[in-house]
Design a protein around this motif. Structure first.
Motif, PDB file in Angstrom:
ATOM      1  N   SER A 170      40.124  50.216  43.024  1.00 29.05           N
ATOM      2  CA  SER A 170      40.133  51.119  41.879  1.00 29.05           C
ATOM      3  C   SER A 170      41.222  50.690  40.905  1.00 29.05           C
ATOM      4  O   SER A 170      42.278  50.189  41.311  1.00 29.05           O
ATOM      5  N   ILE A 171      40.965  50.908  39.624  1.00 27.44           N
ATOM      6  CA  ILE A 171      41.987  50.712  38.592  1.00 27.44           C
ATOM      7  C   ILE A 171      42.197  52.011  37.817  1.00 27.44           C
ATOM      8  O   ILE A 171      42.653  52.000  36.668  1.00 27.44           O
ATOM      9  N   ASP A 172      41.888  53.132  38.455  1.00 23.16           N
ATOM     10  CA  ASP A 172      42.081  54.425  37.797  1.00 23.16           C
ATOM     11  C   ASP A 172      43.552  54.594  37.411  1.00 23.16           C
ATOM     12  O   ASP A 172      44.459  54.216  38.165  1.00 23.16           O
ATOM     13  N   VAL A 173      43.794  55.191  36.245  1.00 23.16           N
ATOM     14  CA  VAL A 173      45.171  55.341  35.759  1.00 23.16           C
ATOM     15  C   VAL A 173      45.956  56.360  36.583  1.00 23.16           C
ATOM     16  O   VAL A 173      47.185  56.308  36.627  1.00 23.16           O
ATOM     17  N   ASP A 174      45.260  57.276  37.236  1.00 18.08           N
ATOM     18  CA  ASP A 174      45.929  58.239  38.107  1.00 18.08           C
ATOM     19  C   ASP A 174      46.041  57.625  39.504  1.00 18.08           C
ATOM     20  O   ASP A 174      45.038  57.269  40.115  1.00 18.08           O
ATOM     21  N   ASN A 175      47.258  57.495  40.008  1.00 12.81           N
ATOM     22  CA  ASN A 175      47.482  56.765  41.246  1.00 12.81           C
ATOM     23  C   ASN A 175      46.868  57.456  42.461  1.00 12.81           C
ATOM     24  O   ASN A 175      46.330  56.796  43.347  1.00 12.81           O
ATOM     25  N   PHE A 176      46.939  58.788  42.514  1.00 12.69           N
ATOM     26  CA  PHE A 176      46.310  59.510  43.625  1.00 12.69           C
ATOM     27  C   PHE A 176      44.808  59.261  43.620  1.00 12.69           C
ATOM     28  O   PHE A 176      44.205  58.969  44.656  1.00 12.69           O
ATOM     29  N   THR A 177      44.214  59.349  42.454  1.00 20.31           N
ATOM     30  CA  THR A 177      42.776  59.121  42.326  1.00 20.31           C
ATOM     31  C   THR A 177      42.419  57.687  42.699  1.00 20.31           C
ATOM     32  O   THR A 177      41.409  57.443  43.366  1.00 20.31           O
ATOM     33  N   ALA A 178      43.256  56.736  42.277  1.00 21.53           N
ATOM     34  CA  ALA A 178      43.011  55.329  42.617  1.00 21.53           C
ATOM     35  C   ALA A 178      42.993  55.135  44.123  1.00 21.53           C
ATOM     36  O   ALA A 178      42.133  54.429  44.669  1.00 21.53           O
ATOM     37  N   GLY A 179      43.940  55.763  44.819  1.00 21.75           N
ATOM     38  CA  GLY A 179      43.979  55.665  46.271  1.00 21.75           C
ATOM     39  C   GLY A 179      42.777  56.314  46.925  1.00 21.75           C
ATOM     40  O   GLY A 179      42.168  55.756  47.856  1.00 21.75           O
ATOM     41  N   ALA A 180      42.405  57.494  46.444  1.00 17.74           N
ATOM     42  CA  ALA A 180      41.266  58.209  47.019  1.00 17.74           C
ATOM     43  C   ALA A 180      39.959  57.449  46.784  1.00 17.74           C
ATOM     44  O   ALA A 180      39.113  57.346  47.688  1.00 17.74           O
ATOM     45  N   GLN A 181      39.792  56.919  45.581  1.00 22.37           N
ATOM     46  CA  GLN A 181      38.581  56.157  45.290  1.00 22.37           C
ATOM     47  C   GLN A 181      38.503  54.909  46.161  1.00 22.37           C
ATOM     48  O   GLN A 181      37.439  54.593  46.730  1.00 22.37           O
ATOM     49  N   THR A 182      39.614  54.219  46.278  1.00 20.48           N
ATOM     50  CA  THR A 182      39.667  52.993  47.075  1.00 20.48           C
ATOM     51  C   THR A 182      39.291  53.279  48.522  1.00 20.48           C
ATOM     52  O   THR A 182      38.460  52.586  49.123  1.00 20.48           O
ATOM     53  N   ALA A 183      39.898  54.301  49.100  1.00 19.25           N
ATOM     54  CA  ALA A 183      39.640  54.637  50.502  1.00 19.25           C
ATOM     55  C   ALA A 183      38.216  55.149  50.712  1.00 19.25           C
ATOM     56  O   ALA A 183      37.589  54.851  51.734  1.00 19.25           O
ATOM     57  N   SER A 184      37.709  55.910  49.756  1.00 21.43           N
ATOM     58  CA  SER A 184      36.349  56.443  49.891  1.00 21.43           C
ATOM     59  C   SER A 184      35.320  55.324  49.962  1.00 21.43           C
ATOM     60  O   SER A 184      34.392  55.361  50.779  1.00 21.43           O
ATOM     61  N   ILE A 185      35.490  54.324  49.107  1.00 17.49           N
ATOM     62  CA  ILE A 185      34.563  53.191  49.112  1.00 17.49           C
ATOM     63  C   ILE A 185      34.732  52.374  50.393  1.00 17.49           C
ATOM     64  O   ILE A 185      33.750  51.983  51.037  1.00 17.49           O
ATOM     65  N   ALA A 186      36.000  52.123  50.779  1.00 19.22           N
ATOM     66  CA  ALA A 186      36.273  51.259  51.928  1.00 19.22           C
ATOM     67  C   ALA A 186      35.834  51.866  53.255  1.00 19.22           C
ATOM     68  O   ALA A 186      35.519  51.128  54.201  1.00 19.22           O
ATOM     69  N   THR A 187      35.827  53.191  53.350  1.00 16.62           N
ATOM     70  CA  THR A 187      35.496  53.839  54.632  1.00 16.62           C
ATOM     71  C   THR A 187      34.114  54.481  54.635  1.00 16.62           C
ATOM     72  O   THR A 187      33.744  55.141  55.604  1.00 16.62           O
ATOM     73  N   GLU A 188      33.364  54.286  53.580  1.00 19.55           N
ATOM     74  CA  GLU A 188      32.033  54.900  53.493  1.00 19.55           C
ATOM     75  C   GLU A 188      31.173  54.480  54.686  1.00 19.55           C
ATOM     76  O   GLU A 188      31.048  53.284  55.000  1.00 19.55           O
ATOM     77  N   GLY A 189      30.611  55.444  55.373  1.00 19.69           N
ATOM     78  CA  GLY A 189      29.740  55.167  56.499  1.00 19.69           C
ATOM     79  C   GLY A 189      30.452  54.882  57.799  1.00 19.69           C
ATOM     80  O   GLY A 189      29.801  54.636  58.825  1.00 19.69           O
ATOM     81  N   MET A 190      31.780  54.924  57.789  1.00 23.90           N
ATOM     82  CA  MET A 190      32.535  54.645  59.005  1.00 23.90           C
ATOM     83  C   MET A 190      32.784  55.930  59.785  1.00 23.90           C
ATOM     84  O   MET A 190      33.190  56.942  59.215  1.00 23.90           O
ATOM     85  N   GLU A 191      32.573  55.851  61.082  1.00 28.01           N
ATOM     86  CA  GLU A 191      32.803  57.018  61.931  1.00 28.01           C
ATOM     87  C   GLU A 191      34.285  57.275  62.111  1.00 28.01           C
ATOM     88  O   GLU A 191      34.747  58.409  62.039  1.00 28.01           O
TER      89      GLU A 191
END
Length: 396
Positions: free
Chosen positions: A9-30
């Motif tokens: 993520s390159i979102d200007v809000d750092n919390f959002t950037a972290g959340a977006q990054t993790a959401s994509i990276a862990t999608e579908g993971m148990e």
């Protein structure tokens, strides 16, 4: 079965950037077992981590990357910073993560971190493989301390980096962010893991004996001639043109190297500053290196064109894949020197194209570091600079 995904993520809000990054990276993971997290020095990294932790409780390890990262989606960069993470999910994999800030005795700190990583994995055994990230200063001592505890377990990794060699780099370990120290991730798994560790430079006939060293990383003389003068003779320039960080840039395509005892691996020693610490004097003429050298050993001047630096990335990725019995990996962690990136300049997109081609659809994340760690064939674990440490993780 190991599953891996990468998010960014390159979102200007750092919390959002972290959340977006993790959401994509862990999608579908148990249940994600680990996240390799890399950010810009421009980010508020603690806020990025909070965003990641709002999505996953997986242990996190990583560092700041010089200028950008690369994933299959492209070269990830922004004036406001960037975040990228690769997450692993494998019911049969156990990972122990630990870290420690710098102190008076880096070898003792290495021992402490190793013991904590084993304990955090809830075992008493040495791992099958390990990842190390440290500040670009005392890597060799941290490594010795780790190996005091677990022995010569194969490793990969690299040093934290910033954008201009200003000391703004950060190490990331779970919820901790610090400038100087070390962090490790110990892997307990039966899965295949392989590393290709190389500088991919060509040797020249310019070889000398190191005759004086100061504080491990200051090369004072070669063949009893001031190191900077000797190096300038080898590359056919005047010593005055190599003062300060001018040496760093000039040496990217003409670095120095030392051989391991068996001759299987030439480890790059990047000349960083001319005249020690980057200050011009009339009597010094020393070279500050990125890693340790030893008096009485041979040092070689190496060379590579920019084309060769670019092409080495695809070739190294192909090599690490071939090392696996099952050449269909689950993921790649690609540690690429930030100095090489500087030398490649505006042709970095050619590197990305090679990596995408050789990845063949397998997820990867590339971090740009100020030191690279690894091994080759029967060499020991070694820390170098201007190198590639490309690691492939097998599915099973």
């Amino acid at each position: 079965m190991l599953k891996a995904k990468v998010g960014q993520s390159i979102d200007v809000d750092n919390f959002t950037a972290g959340a977006q990054t993790a959401s994509i990276a862990t999608e579908g993971m148990e249940y994600a077992k680990l996240g390799f997290l890399y950010t810009s020095v421009k980010n508020d990294i603690k806020e990025v981590i909070k965003g990641v932790k709002s999505v996953t409780d997986a242990p996190i390890i990583g560092c700041t990357s010089s200028g950008c990262i690369m994933t299959p989606d492209g070269i990830i960069e922004s004036e406001n910073g960037f975040a990228g993470m690769m997450a692993f999910d494998d019911p049969d994999m156990v990972v122990g993560v630990a870290c420690h800030e710098a102190g008076k005795d880096p070898r003792a700190i290495g021992r402490k971190v190793a013991i904590e990583a084993v304990e955090n994995a809830k075992t008493t055994r040495a791992p099958a493989y390990f990842y190390m990230v440290a500040s670009p200063k005392e890597e060799e001592e941290y490594l010795m301390g780790i190996q005091d505890v677990i022995g010569r377990v194969p490793m990969f990794g690299g040093s934290a980096a910033d954008d201009k060699v200003e000391g703004y780099w950060k190490i990331i370990c779970n919820d901790k962010v610090f400038t100087d120290g070390v962090a490790v991730a110990f892997f307990y798994t039966d899965n295949e893991i392989a590393t290709s560790y190389t500088g991919a430079y060509n040797e020249t006939n310019n070889v000398g004996i190191i005759t004086e060293v100061k504080n491990d990383r200051t090369l004072v003389s070669i063949d009893n001639i001031s190191a900077l003068k000797k190096y300038a003779q080898w590359i056919n320039v005047k010593p005055d043109s190599l003062i300060g960080q001018k040496l760093l840039e000039a040496s990217i395509t003409k670095p120095l190297g030392v051989k391991d005892p068996l001759g299987n691996l030439t480890v790059i020693r990047h000349p960083m500053f001319g005249n020690d610490e980057g200050t011009k004097t009339t009597a010094d003429d020393t070279i500050t290196l990125g890693n340790k050298v030893v008096k009485g050993t041979a040092i070689i001047q190496l060379e590579a064109t920019v084309d060769e630096l670019i092409n080495s990335t695809g070739a190294t990725m192909k090599d690490v894949r071939k090392q696996l019995y099952n050449p269909d990996p689950a993921a790649y962690i690609l540690v690429h020197c930030g100095g090489r990136k500087l030398g490649i300049g505006n042709r970095l997109d050619e590197v990305h194209k090679q990596l995408v081609k050789e990845a063949k659809g397998v997820p990867f994340i590339t971090v740009f570091t100020f030191g690279e760690y690894g091994y080759d064939e029967h060499s020991s674990n070694i820390c170098g600079g201007l190198m590639l440490s490309f690691t492939a993780f097998g599915k099973n």
